[in-house]
Design a protein around this motif. Structure first.
Motif, mmCIF file in Angstrom:
data_model
loop_
_atom_site.group_PDB
_atom_site.id
_atom_site.type_symbol
_atom_site.label_atom_id
_atom_site.label_comp_id
_atom_site.label_asym_id
_atom_site.label_seq_id
_atom_site.Cartn_x
_atom_site.Cartn_y
_atom_site.Cartn_z
ATOM 1 N N ASN A 101 0.767 -0.905 -0.011
ATOM 2 C CA ASN A 101 -0.042 -0.031 0.109
ATOM 3 C C ASN A 101 0.884 1.194 0.074
ATOM 4 O O ASN A 101 0.502 2.122 -0.638
ATOM 5 N N HIS A 102 1.932 1.228 0.639
ATOM 6 C CA HIS A 102 2.885 2.218 0.963
ATOM 7 C C HIS A 102 3.442 2.704 -0.634
ATOM 8 O O HIS A 102 3.368 3.974 -1.110
ATOM 9 N N GLU A 103 3.940 1.843 -1.378
ATOM 10 C CA GLU A 103 4.324 1.873 -2.659
ATOM 11 C C GLU A 103 3.190 2.594 -3.518
ATOM 12 O O GLU A 103 3.325 3.489 -4.466
ATOM 13 N N GLN A 107 2.796 6.386 -5.326
ATOM 14 C CA GLN A 107 2.430 6.293 -6.921
ATOM 15 C C GLN A 107 1.166 7.187 -7.131
ATOM 16 O O GLN A 107 1.094 8.245 -7.948
ATOM 17 N N LEU A 108 0.418 7.161 -6.302
ATOM 18 C CA LEU A 108 -0.963 7.996 -6.497
ATOM 19 C C LEU A 108 -0.719 9.682 -6.029
ATOM 20 O O LEU A 108 -1.374 10.158 -6.599
ATOM 21 N N ALA A 109 0.281 9.801 -4.999
ATOM 22 C CA ALA A 109 0.662 11.122 -4.657
ATOM 23 C C ALA A 109 1.181 11.686 -5.868
ATOM 24 O O ALA A 109 0.976 12.902 -6.191
ATOM 25 N N LEU A 119 -6.759 6.110 0.372
ATOM 26 C CA LEU A 119 -5.892 4.832 0.700
ATOM 27 C C LEU A 119 -4.798 5.275 1.635
ATOM 28 O O LEU A 119 -4.469 4.425 2.678
ATOM 29 N N PHE A 120 -4.396 6.488 1.845
ATOM 30 C CA PHE A 120 -3.552 6.930 2.871
ATOM 31 C C PHE A 120 -4.271 6.611 4.559
ATOM 32 O O PHE A 120 -3.620 6.251 5.277
ATOM 33 N N LEU A 151 4.989 11.440 4.253
ATOM 34 C CA LEU A 151 5.573 10.703 3.392
ATOM 35 C C LEU A 151 6.999 11.204 3.073
ATOM 36 O O LEU A 151 7.767 10.329 2.344
ATOM 37 N N GLY A 152 7.432 12.134 3.434
ATOM 38 C CA GLY A 152 8.668 12.895 3.087
ATOM 39 C C GLY A 152 8.977 13.375 1.920
ATOM 40 O O GLY A 152 10.037 13.794 1.343
#
Length: 199
Positions: A101-103, A107-109, A119-120, A151-152
Motif C-alpha cells: 500500500n505504501h508504494e 504512486q498515487l501522490a 488509501l493513505f 511521506l517525506g
C-alpha cells in the motif's frame, strides 16, 4: 545293699525325671521366647509393608500430579507457540500489505490521484486521526498536504506533483502551521512524522 540299690535306682530315676522336666521347661521357655520374637518380626514386617505401601501410594500420586502438571504446561506452551506463530504470520501479512500500500500511495501522490488520501487514511489511519484531534476543521486538502509531508515529499516535489508553484506550497505550509497551532521553532516535518512513524 538292697536298699542302697533301690534308693540309688529311685534317685537316678528321680534325677532323670527332674532333668527331663527341666529340659522340657527350658524348651518351652525357649519356644515362647522364639514365638514372641517371631511375632515381633512379623509385626515389624507388617508395619514395614504398611508404611512402604503408604509411601508407594504417596510417591505414585505425587508422580502422577507432577506428570499431569508437566503435560498441562507443555500443552499450554504448545498453544502459546501456536498463537505466537499465528500472530507473527499475521504481522508479516500486514507488514507486506502495508509495504504494498505504501508504494501504491507514493504512486498515487505523484499522479495527484483523487484516491491518494483515501488509501493513505486506510493504511495509516492514526495519522489523520491525530491531526483531526488537534484541529477538527482540517480540510481534505490539508490532510492530503499533511500526508505528503508525512511521506517525506519535499516542497519542490509537492509543487511538482500537485501542479502548484513553489511559493504556493510555502504559503500552504505556513497556513497549516497556524491550523496545527505550531510555534515558529517547531519543525513541521518532524511534528507530523512524530504523530506516527513508519514501521
Amino acid at each position: 545293699s538292697e536298699k542302697e540299690s533301690e534308693y540309688l535306682s529311685k534317685a537316678t530315676s528321680l534325677k532323670d525325671s527332674l532333668d527331663n522336666d527341666q529340659s522340657k521347661a527350658i524348651t518351652l521357655a525357649f519356644n515362647k521366647i522364639s514365638k514372641k520374637e517371631e511375632e515381633k518380626q512379623k509385626n515389624k514386617f507388617l508395619s514395614f509393608f504398611w508404611y512402604g505401601g503408604v509411601l508407594f501410594v504417596l510417591i505414585f500420586l505425587l508422580s502422577l500430579y507432577f506428570y499431569l502438571q508437566f503435560k498441562r504446561k507443555k500443552k499450554r506452551l504448545i498453544e502459546s507457540k501456536t498463537i505466537i506463530l499465528r500472530q507473527e504470520e499475521e504481522a508479516k501479512i500486514l507488514k507486506r500489505k502495508l509495504n504494498e500500500n505504501h508504494e501504491q500511495i507514493i504512486q498515487l501522490a505523484k499522479k495527484n490521484d483523487v484516491g491518494f488520501l483515501a488509501l493513505f487514511q486506510e493504511t495509516y489511519p492514526e495519522v489523520c486521526q491525530q491531526l483531526l484531534k488537534i484541529n477538527a476543521n482540517l480540510s481534505p486538502s490539508d490532510l492530503s498536504f499533511c500526508a505528503m509531508i508525512w511521506l517525506g515529499f519535499s516542497s519542490k516535489e509537492m509543487a511538482q506533483y500537485s501542479s502548484m508553484e513553489h511559493r504556493s506550497v510555502q504559503t500552504k505550509k505556513y497556513r497549516l502551521r497556524k491550523k496545527l497551532h505550531l510555534e515558529a521553532q517547531t519543525d513541521l516535518y518532524q511534528f507530523i512524522r512524530s504523530i506516527s512513524e513508519v514501521k
